[in-house]
Scaffold this motif. Structure first.
Motif, mmCIF file in Angstrom:
data_model
loop_
_atom_site.group_PDB
_atom_site.id
_atom_site.type_symbol
_atom_site.label_atom_id
_atom_site.label_comp_id
_atom_site.label_asym_id
_atom_site.label_seq_id
_atom_site.Cartn_x
_atom_site.Cartn_y
_atom_site.Cartn_z
ATOM 1 N N LEU A 24 -5.791 43.316 72.478
ATOM 2 C CA LEU A 24 -5.476 41.893 72.306
ATOM 3 C C LEU A 24 -6.088 41.064 73.432
ATOM 4 N N VAL A 25 -5.996 41.557 74.673
ATOM 5 C CA VAL A 25 -6.577 40.843 75.810
ATOM 6 C C VAL A 25 -8.094 40.723 75.648
ATOM 7 N N LEU A 26 -8.749 41.805 75.226
ATOM 8 C CA LEU A 26 -10.206 41.771 75.050
ATOM 9 C C LEU A 26 -10.597 40.812 73.940
ATOM 10 N N ILE A 27 -9.845 40.817 72.850
ATOM 11 C CA ILE A 27 -10.163 39.917 71.743
ATOM 12 C C ILE A 27 -9.992 38.462 72.163
ATOM 13 N N LEU A 28 -8.887 38.155 72.846
ATOM 14 C CA LEU A 28 -8.667 36.783 73.302
ATOM 15 C C LEU A 28 -9.721 36.371 74.333
ATOM 16 N N SER A 29 -10.118 37.317 75.197
ATOM 17 C CA SER A 29 -11.169 37.019 76.180
ATOM 18 C C SER A 29 -12.474 36.689 75.488
ATOM 19 N N GLY A 30 -12.767 37.394 74.388
ATOM 20 C CA GLY A 30 -13.984 37.098 73.645
ATOM 21 C C GLY A 30 -13.907 35.771 72.911
ATOM 22 N N ILE A 31 -12.758 35.504 72.292
ATOM 23 C CA ILE A 31 -12.609 34.256 71.537
ATOM 24 C C ILE A 31 -12.743 33.041 72.457
ATOM 25 N N PHE A 32 -12.106 33.108 73.639
ATOM 26 C CA PHE A 32 -12.127 31.980 74.566
ATOM 27 C C PHE A 32 -13.170 32.178 75.675
ATOM 28 N N ALA A 33 -14.193 32.977 75.403
ATOM 29 C CA ALA A 33 -15.228 33.257 76.398
ATOM 30 C C ALA A 33 -15.902 31.995 76.939
ATOM 31 N N PRO A 34 -16.236 31.006 76.103
ATOM 32 C CA PRO A 34 -16.868 29.799 76.665
ATOM 33 C C PRO A 34 -16.006 29.089 77.698
ATOM 34 N N PHE A 35 -14.682 29.113 77.509
ATOM 35 C CA PHE A 35 -13.777 28.469 78.466
ATOM 36 C C PHE A 35 -13.536 29.344 79.693
ATOM 37 N N LEU A 36 -13.380 30.651 79.496
ATOM 38 C CA LEU A 36 -13.064 31.552 80.605
ATOM 39 C C LEU A 36 -14.260 31.807 81.505
ATOM 40 N N SER A 37 -15.463 31.770 80.960
ATOM 41 C CA SER A 37 -16.659 32.036 81.765
ATOM 42 C C SER A 37 -17.126 30.757 82.448
ATOM 43 N N PRO A 38 -17.572 30.856 83.684
ATOM 44 C CA PRO A 38 -17.936 29.640 84.427
ATOM 45 C C PRO A 38 -19.268 29.032 84.034
ATOM 46 N N TYR A 39 -20.157 29.826 83.401
ATOM 47 C CA TYR A 39 -21.510 29.326 83.116
ATOM 48 C C TYR A 39 -21.950 29.737 81.718
ATOM 49 N N ASP A 40 -22.959 29.048 81.235
ATOM 50 C CA ASP A 40 -23.597 29.394 79.969
ATOM 51 C C ASP A 40 -24.403 30.675 80.168
ATOM 52 N N PRO A 41 -24.110 31.750 79.437
ATOM 53 C CA PRO A 41 -24.782 33.023 79.705
ATOM 54 C C PRO A 41 -26.207 33.093 79.189
ATOM 55 N N THR A 42 -26.618 32.131 78.369
ATOM 56 C CA THR A 42 -27.941 32.218 77.751
ATOM 57 C C THR A 42 -29.036 31.585 78.599
ATOM 58 N N ILE A 43 -28.673 30.892 79.666
ATOM 59 C CA ILE A 43 -29.662 30.185 80.474
ATOM 60 C C ILE A 43 -30.167 31.101 81.577
ATOM 61 N N ALA A 44 -31.421 31.519 81.480
ATOM 62 C CA ALA A 44 -32.033 32.345 82.519
ATOM 63 C C ALA A 44 -32.290 31.498 83.753
ATOM 64 N N GLY A 45 -32.132 32.114 84.901
ATOM 65 C CA GLY A 45 -32.355 31.376 86.131
ATOM 66 C C GLY A 45 -31.235 30.436 86.478
#
Length: 375
Positions: A24-45
């Motif tokens: 459940l924690v992993l699923i919620l972490s994935g669903i709210f990944a844009p909010f929980l993660s500090p940066y956009d993961p697709t931007i290189a550099g």
């Protein structure tokens, strides 16, 4: 009800219950990944001054004293002759970068349609990388959360397609039997013999071709145009995993229905005028709910494993999509093994995700099986 009985039995199994919480924690972490993660993961550099940077853990105390507010230290980087001109990171304890919560940053769309730019945490006057950065300066923590959600999406689409096909095809074969069963079993055996890796190699070559199409002669089924986007590749891989993943469950459904179709309760339903679809859906399939549940849950990690393996060998998803297989691609060089071990942090999440599904599946199987010894 049957659901309440299954739940009452499930919560008595400590290992399965803990695995369910982890899942459940992993699923919620994935669903709210844009909010929980500090940066956009697709931007290189994203942090070009901190490529291949080590993890930065927040702390409350250092040699200069303690603080009520968590912080990280500033770093300086330079190339050193002692390390064959590799980047050497030096922590400057005189520089404190305090953490901030609910900060504004990169824009995103939560659930794919809710726009936002607020992130759970960040640091004042710099950047924070809990799991370090990769060779492109991308934040591994942000990529890991998004990778979990990507793998879950691929697994969900693949499992739903395989599950629906298995119930329909296996149900028809087991209920009618005879020549219908023989024809369906020949088709099932043919699908089971399809080699997955050569199939994806061919599809990968088609996708990579400019202006390619999928069709028969002059009849075009899918026009890929000037190339395929990351979303298109994601969808095609999910569908193919589902189309080749249904035979095992279909065989189990068929075997059970062949033995159950002659039972008295089935004959009673038929004498009452019930149609075949109603008999299969309301009487036969519920009679082995435990097997369906465990197959449904156990299929998830296999779908995730398939996507990860295909992306790892370059036949599945590719950058800028964040998936566990794509991230593991960067951890294959000897340089990473010797110097940048934090590349393997996503492996911990991958193993936890797969094992959680396995334990939850086993727990649900025992809880739904009325003949289980645990009862």
């Amino acid at each position: 009800s049957q659901t309440q009985l299954i739940w009452a039995r499930f919560i008595k199994q400590r290992a399965a219950l803990i695995a369910g919480m982890v899942l459940l924690v992993l699923i919620l972490s994935g669903i709210f990944a844009p909010f929980l993660s500090p940066y956009d993961p697709t931007i290189a550099g994203r942090d070009k001054d901190y490529t291949n940077g080590a993890p930065q853990m927040p702390q409350f105390c250092d040699s200069n004293g303690c603080s009520l507010r968590p912080f990280i230290h500033g770093v300086t980087r330079e190339r050193s002759m002692a390390t064959n001109f590799r980047w050497v990171t030096t922590v400057d304890e005189d520089i404190r970068l305090p953490m901030q919560f609910f900060v504004r940053g990169d824009k995103y769309k939560l659930f794919g349609f809710i726009p936002g730019n607020v992130h759970l945490f960040g640091v004042e006057g710099g950047k924070i990388h809990l799991f370090g950065t990769d060779e492109d300066g991308q934040d591994i923590f942000s990529r890991t959360l998004h990778a979990v959600w990507t793998s879950m999406q691929v697994g969900t689409i693949g499992v739903v397609i395989a599950f629906v096909l298995a119930l329909i095809i296996g149900g028809v074969a087991g209920y009618y039997g005879g020549w219908i069963d023989s024809v369906i079993q020949m088709i099932t055996d043919a699908v089971r013999t399809v080699p997955v890796i050569p199939l994806f190699m061919a599809i990968s070559a088609i996708i990579a071709a400019e202006g390619s199409r999928i069709g028969i002669g002059d009849w075009t089924l899918v026009d890929l145009g000037p190339g395929l986007s990351s979303e298109g590749r994601f969808f095609i891989i999910s569908v193919i995993l589902g189309l080749v993943g249904w035979p095992t469950l279909a065989r189990r459904v068929r075997t059970h229905l062949l033995t159950e179709r002659n039972q008295e309760y089935v004959l009673a339903a038929q004498l009452c005028g019930a149609k075949p679809g109603h008999v299969i859906r309301r009487h036969l399939l519920p009679s082995f709910t435990s097997y369906i549940i465990v197959d449904l849950v156990i299929s998830f990690p296999y779908m995730v494993l398939s996507e990860t393996a295909l992306s790892f060998i370059g036949l599945g998803l590719k950058d800028p999509v964040s998936s566990l297989g794509v991230m593991l691609q960067k951890a294959t060089s000897a340089d990473v093994l010797l110097n940048y071990q934090w590349y393997f942090i996503p492996v911990i999440f991958f193993v936890a995700l797969v094992m959680a599904f396995v334990f939850v599946g086993d727990g649900l199987r025992d809880a739904a099986d009325p003949y289980s010894d645990s009862h």
